[in-house]
Design a protein around this motif. Structure first.
Motif, PDB file in Angstrom:
ATOM      1  N   ARG A   1      99.354  49.634  45.416  1.00  0.00           N
ATOM      2  CA  ARG A   1      98.419  49.043  46.357  1.00  0.00           C
ATOM      3  C   ARG A   1      97.836  50.161  47.141  1.00  0.00           C
ATOM      4  N   GLY A   2      96.648  50.153  47.732  1.00  0.00           N
ATOM      5  CA  GLY A   2      95.789  50.948  48.539  1.00  0.00           C
ATOM      6  C   GLY A   2      94.911  51.979  47.656  1.00  0.00           C
ATOM      7  N   ALA A   3      93.991  52.574  48.376  1.00  0.00           N
ATOM      8  CA  ALA A   3      93.133  53.574  47.730  1.00  0.00           C
ATOM      9  C   ALA A   3      93.281  54.983  48.011  1.00  0.00           C
ATOM     10  N   THR A   4      92.785  55.828  47.007  1.00  0.00           N
ATOM     11  CA  THR A   4      92.950  57.230  47.222  1.00  0.00           C
ATOM     12  C   THR A   4      91.798  57.832  46.953  1.00  0.00           C
ATOM     13  N   VAL A   5      91.415  59.194  46.908  1.00  0.00           N
ATOM     14  CA  VAL A   5      90.067  59.636  46.856  1.00  0.00           C
ATOM     15  C   VAL A   5      90.059  60.811  45.823  1.00  0.00           C
TER      16      VAL A   5
ATOM     17  N   SER B   1      87.125  48.761  39.039  1.00  0.00           N
ATOM     18  CA  SER B   1      85.654  48.363  39.017  1.00  0.00           C
ATOM     19  C   SER B   1      84.776  49.281  38.588  1.00  0.00           C
ATOM     20  N   ALA B   2      84.944  50.309  37.699  1.00  0.00           N
ATOM     21  CA  ALA B   2      83.796  51.052  37.175  1.00  0.00           C
ATOM     22  C   ALA B   2      83.200  51.867  38.364  1.00  0.00           C
ATOM     23  N   GLY B   3      83.899  52.138  39.600  1.00  0.00           N
ATOM     24  CA  GLY B   3      83.364  52.986  40.736  1.00  0.00           C
ATOM     25  C   GLY B   3      82.292  52.268  41.408  1.00  0.00           C
ATOM     26  N   ILE B   4      82.002  50.731  41.094  1.00  0.00           N
ATOM     27  CA  ILE B   4      81.167  50.059  41.770  1.00  0.00           C
ATOM     28  C   ILE B   4      81.336  49.396  43.212  1.00  0.00           C
ATOM     29  N   ASP B   5      80.527  49.999  43.730  1.00  0.00           N
ATOM     30  CA  ASP B   5      80.700  49.461  45.540  1.00  0.00           C
ATOM     31  C   ASP B   5      79.721  48.505  45.902  1.00  0.00           C
ATOM     32  N   ARG B   6      80.456  47.297  46.116  1.00  0.00           N
ATOM     33  CA  ARG B   6      79.599  46.138  46.665  1.00  0.00           C
ATOM     34  C   ARG B   6      78.876  46.283  48.195  1.00  0.00           C
ATOM     35  N   GLU B   7      77.628  45.894  47.936  1.00  0.00           N
ATOM     36  CA  GLU B   7      76.957  45.812  49.368  1.00  0.00           C
ATOM     37  C   GLU B   7      76.776  44.333  49.869  1.00  0.00           C
ATOM     38  N   GLY B   8      77.661  43.875  50.693  1.00  0.00           N
ATOM     39  CA  GLY B   8      77.552  42.505  50.986  1.00  0.00           C
ATOM     40  C   GLY B   8      77.577  41.544  49.730  1.00  0.00           C
ATOM     41  N   THR B   9      76.878  40.372  50.074  1.00  0.00           N
ATOM     42  CA  THR B   9      77.020  39.401  48.856  1.00  0.00           C
ATOM     43  C   THR B   9      75.611  39.626  47.931  1.00  0.00           C
ATOM     44  N   THR B  10      74.714  40.504  48.406  1.00  0.00           N
ATOM     45  CA  THR B  10      73.496  40.495  47.630  1.00  0.00           C
ATOM     46  C   THR B  10      73.182  41.762  46.716  1.00  0.00           C
TER      47      THR B  10
ATOM     48  N   ALA C   1      79.739  78.708  55.570  1.00  0.00           N
ATOM     49  CA  ALA C   1      80.092  79.998  55.249  1.00  0.00           C
ATOM     50  C   ALA C   1      80.392  80.171  53.835  1.00  0.00           C
ATOM     51  N   ASP C   2      80.137  81.462  53.474  1.00  0.00           N
ATOM     52  CA  ASP C   2      80.465  81.584  51.869  1.00  0.00           C
ATOM     53  C   ASP C   2      81.844  81.009  51.517  1.00  0.00           C
ATOM     54  N   GLY C   3      81.942  80.419  50.522  1.00  0.00           N
ATOM     55  CA  GLY C   3      83.598  79.976  50.046  1.00  0.00           C
ATOM     56  C   GLY C   3      83.731  78.543  50.660  1.00  0.00           C
ATOM     57  N   ASP C   4      82.869  77.935  51.476  1.00  0.00           N
ATOM     58  CA  ASP C   4      83.355  76.733  51.906  1.00  0.00           C
ATOM     59  C   ASP C   4      83.222  75.699  50.708  1.00  0.00           C
ATOM     60  N   VAL C   5      83.735  74.635  51.013  1.00  0.00           N
ATOM     61  CA  VAL C   5      83.935  73.502  49.746  1.00  0.00           C
ATOM     62  C   VAL C   5      83.207  72.456  50.851  1.00  0.00           C
ATOM     63  N   VAL C   6      82.048  71.801  50.212  1.00  0.00           N
ATOM     64  CA  VAL C   6      81.440  70.756  50.799  1.00  0.00           C
ATOM     65  C   VAL C   6      81.823  69.682  49.966  1.00  0.00           C
ATOM     66  N   VAL C   7      82.545  68.648  50.522  1.00  0.00           N
ATOM     67  CA  VAL C   7      82.810  67.379  49.931  1.00  0.00           C
ATOM     68  C   VAL C   7      81.971  66.099  50.523  1.00  0.00           C
ATOM     69  N   VAL C   8      81.603  65.546  49.405  1.00  0.00           N
ATOM     70  CA  VAL C   8      80.371  64.509  49.917  1.00  0.00           C
ATOM     71  C   VAL C   8      80.857  63.179  49.027  1.00  0.00           C
ATOM     72  N   ALA C   9      80.904  62.012  49.659  1.00  0.00           N
ATOM     73  CA  ALA C   9      81.360  60.888  49.448  1.00  0.00           C
ATOM     74  C   ALA C   9      80.104  60.301  48.289  1.00  0.00           C
TER      75      ALA C   9
ATOM     76  N   ASP D   1      85.082  60.124  45.474  1.00  0.00           N
ATOM     77  CA  ASP D   1      84.982  58.667  45.247  1.00  0.00           C
ATOM     78  C   ASP D   1      86.212  57.893  45.425  1.00  0.00           C
ATOM     79  N   SER D   2      86.215  57.055  46.203  1.00  0.00           N
ATOM     80  CA  SER D   2      87.535  56.323  46.626  1.00  0.00           C
ATOM     81  C   SER D   2      87.823  55.268  45.630  1.00  0.00           C
ATOM     82  N   ASP D   3      89.236  55.359  45.312  1.00  0.00           N
ATOM     83  CA  ASP D   3      89.670  54.649  44.022  1.00  0.00           C
ATOM     84  C   ASP D   3      91.060  54.331  44.146  1.00  0.00           C
ATOM     85  N   GLY D   4      91.272  53.183  43.459  1.00  0.00           N
ATOM     86  CA  GLY D   4      92.683  52.480  43.828  1.00  0.00           C
ATOM     87  C   GLY D   4      93.462  52.979  42.521  1.00  0.00           C
ATOM     88  N   ARG D   5      94.545  52.925  42.402  1.00  0.00           N
ATOM     89  CA  ARG D   5      95.552  53.366  41.442  1.00  0.00           C
ATOM     90  C   ARG D   5      96.307  51.928  40.776  1.00  0.00           C
ATOM     91  N   PRO D   6      96.241  51.753  39.536  1.00  0.00           N
ATOM     92  CA  PRO D   6      96.799  50.560  39.000  1.00  0.00           C
ATOM     93  C   PRO D   6      98.029  50.428  38.964  1.00  0.00           C
TER      94      PRO D   6
END
Length: 245
Positions: free
Chosen positions: A169-173, A118-127, A42-50, A161-166
């Protein structure tokens, strides 16, 4: 001018959401889930995308086998326990960094201007690893325009983006990109004696945090949420406009 208040809003996720592969059409995925749910924007919706699914669609993947750690990365890896290849990517994607504690996490000033774990870098497994979108505000504008074309709705888009606080503990968005919505909300209050107090709020961060309650963290599988009923000013200046440079 003081911002109009939001007295109530609703929120919902788009799920089940298909797995996004590099190069996939993210708007096609969003509209497909909306159709399956029987819901229309609808008009005015805010679409939040990871941000991660935006990075996937924009092919921001790095094969760690192609990364050669330098001396600084090897030293930081030994101190923090992070893979040296990931540390090298953090250094490559940032202009400055420090350790929140003696063993981390690494808090980095990303080249875009955001201060991120971590500069917003998201690991994908070990590779592998996913980098942030090259220009999150531009990504948000492209998504907003494509959604308007596909649905006919005049919406705003926030990339979160999910991010921690210096300091804890824990993450926020937080928000790293936005389109169609002013990133700062300004409120004014007149105190006794006639003095006007002006306050700026990082409004897109507030919305990203609200959506984060639904988006969840790893394994949640719901990378898109819609906030409905939020009052906001339309603006295309983007999140970058409120960063300290």
């Amino acid at each position: 001018m003081s911002a109009a208040p939001t007295t109530a809003f609703s929120a919902f996720t788009l799920e089940p959401f298909p797995r996004i592969a590099p190069g996939d059409d993210l708007v096609e995925a969003i509209t497909g889930v909306l159709d399956a749910q029987g819901v229309a924007l609808a008009d005015g919706d805010v679409v939040v995308v990871a941000s991660k699914v935006v990075s996937m669609a924009e092919r921001r993947h790095v094969d760690l086998a192609t990364v050669t750690p330098g001396e600084q990365a090897l030293e930081l890896s030994a101190r923090t326990g992070k893979p040296a290849e990931i540390v090298q990517l953090i250094l490559d994607e940032s202009t400055d960094h420090y350790l929140a504690t003696e063993r981390g996490p690494i808090i980095a000033r990303h080249k875009l201007g955001h201060q991120l774990t971590s500069a917003g870098i998201d690991r994908e497994g070990t590779t592998g690893a996913w980098l942030l979108p090259v220009d999150p505000d531009a990504s948000a504008r492209a998504l907003r325009d494509a959604l308007a074309t596909a649905t006919g709705a005049r919406v705003a888009v926030v990339i979160a983006d999910s991010d921690g606080r210096p300091d804890r503990r824990g993450a926020t968005v937080i928000s790293i990109g936005a389109a169609g919505i002013a990133p700062l909300r300004v409120t004014e209050h007149t105190e006794p004696g006639g003095r006007t107090k002006r306050q700026e709020e990082t409004f897109t961060d507030l919305l990203a945090g609200a959506a984060g309650i639904l988006l969840g963290q790893r394994g949640r599988g719901a990378p898109v949420a819609v906030l409905r009923g939020v009052v906001y000013a339309r603006d295309d200046s983007g999140v970058s406009s409120m960063l300290h440079h």
